[in-house]
Design an enzyme around this catalytic site. Structure first.
Site, short mmCIF file in Angstrom:
data_model
loop_
_atom_site.label_atom_id
_atom_site.label_comp_id
_atom_site.label_asym_id
_atom_site.label_seq_id
_atom_site.Cartn_x
_atom_site.Cartn_y
_atom_site.Cartn_z
N LYS A 155 -10.22 -2.15 -4.05
CA LYS A 155 -11.40 -1.35 -3.71
C LYS A 155 -12.14 -1.91 -2.50
CE LYS A 155 -12.66 1.16 -7.85
NZ LYS A 155 -13.77 1.50 -8.76
N LYS B 155 -0.17 9.38 -7.70
CA LYS B 155 -0.68 9.95 -8.95
C LYS B 155 -1.74 10.99 -8.63
CE LYS B 155 -4.33 6.78 -10.39
NZ LYS B 155 -4.90 5.95 -11.43
N LYS C 43 -8.48 12.36 -7.19
CA LYS C 43 -9.38 13.02 -6.26
C LYS C 43 -9.41 12.31 -4.91
CE LYS C 43 -12.14 13.29 -9.49
NZ LYS C 43 -13.08 13.45 -10.59
#
Ligand code: TRP
Length: 334
Positions: free
Chosen positions: A109, A196, A199
């Site tokens: 992240k 996968k 969003k």
């Protein structure tokens, strides 16, 4: 104490990857266990986001969760239970700094945040995120935490923190929570089956559970079936994904018959796609109907969730009281 706790970040929309991969399992777990599900808005602010949208996303996600079958009384909003952050501070003092630096989600992240914002800023909140997650869990002292495999490291850290806390205060206070890795379908992007369904990859990569019929059909119809990378005789990822979706919808007869067609070399992709689209639309229509009902009743639902957060908060307050007692902090009831 609760049997099961899980949590989800408020990102408004819900897609079939979220639904089949996690939320549907939560709906089932409610039948067997005492469950609590958190909408974790404190976690959402660890990354640069649009702050104007956060509050709406939180409510939107809650409406969506209720529409697909989560009981309102099992839902709480994290920021309405500020004891989570209070416990997170205390637990951070029982957390190994070195172990935090090895969290793969933090590495991923922080890299993503730098890339997206073209800024080297990475918040300490993002670094401390797993401690807050440990607090989310331990504050309800649950037995099980249904999560995806990507959360395994965070669960392991949570257990380490609980263990260190227990050892330090010479009491088996926190129950060591177990991850519940229920086998759930892993749904891939129909536009790029190597990824996968999510969003973050962009609009064409996920099918919203609440999308219009036409949009669902269009997205399924345009699903990539041949990726060209597979060796002869092997099912391509895209086709496999469509079969996975069909199985997830529970249409097992159609699934079996289309698999037979595939094996005998008679499968027409358009038939598979239509079967998938029909099945998704059927589920979606059912959820959309419930959502319309919810939206006409927004105010009551919001009040209900504030009330359930308050009820759930009582458990958190009890835990904080015990933890302060055990760690020598001053406990005063104002
Ligand atoms: N980190 C989780 C995720 O990315 C979300 C989360 C926050 C969570 N707190 C939690 C999951 C507590 C389970 C339990 O999906």
């Amino acid at each position: 104490m609760k049997d099961v706790l899980s949590a989800i970040q408020p990102t408004g929309d819900m897609h079939f990857g979220n639904y089949f991969g996690a939320v549907k399992n939560w709906v089932e777990l409610q039948k067997k266990y005492e469950c609590v599900f958190g909408v974790v808005d404190y976690h959402a602010i660890t990354m640069p986001i649009n702050y104007q949208k956060l509050r709406n996303n939180t409510w939107e996600l809650i409406f969506n969760l209720i529409a697909v079958g989560i009981k309102p009384e099992n839902i709480f909003i994290q920021s309405l239970v500020p004891e989570h952050t209070e416990l997170a501070w205390i637990l951070s003092c029982f957390t190994s700094y070195g172990q935090l630096t090895r969290m793969t989600q933090f590495k991923d992240k922080s890299a993503k945040s730098k890339e997206e914002t073209k800024d080297s800023f990475v918040s300490a909140g993002l670094f401390n995120y797993p401690v807050l997650q440990a607090a989310d869990i331990l504050i309800y002292r649950p037995k099980f935490v249904p999560v995806g495999k990507d959360q395994e490291q965070h669960l392991e850290l949570t257990r380490n923190i609980a263990q260190r806390f227990n050892n330090s205060v010479s009491k088996e206070y926190f129950r060591l929570p177990e991850a519940l890795f229920t086998e759930t379908p892993k749904i891939r992007s129909t536009a790029d089956p190597a990824k996968k369904m999510s969003k973050s990859a962009g609009e064409k990569h996920y099918i919203s559970v609440f999308a219009e019929e036409n949009r669902i059909r269009k997205q399924v119809r345009s699903a990539v079936t041949d990726t060209g990378k597979n060796t002869e005789g092997q099912m391509s990822m895209g086709v496999e994904n469509l079969f996975e979706l069909l199985k997830a919808t529970g249409k097992l007869k159609e699934y079996q018959s289309l698999i037979n067609d595939y094996n005998s070399g008679n499968l027409k992709y358009v038939e598979l796609k239509d079967a998938v689209a029909d099945a998704l639309i059927e589920i979606s229509n059912d959820f959309k109907e419930k959502k319309t009902e919810i939206l006409s009743n927004k105010k009551d639902i919001k009040n209900q969730i504030k009330q359930s957060s308050w009820e759930i908060r009582k458990i958190a307050q009890e835990t904080i009281k015990n933890v302060k007692e055990l760690t020598g902090l001053i406990n005063v009831k104002f």
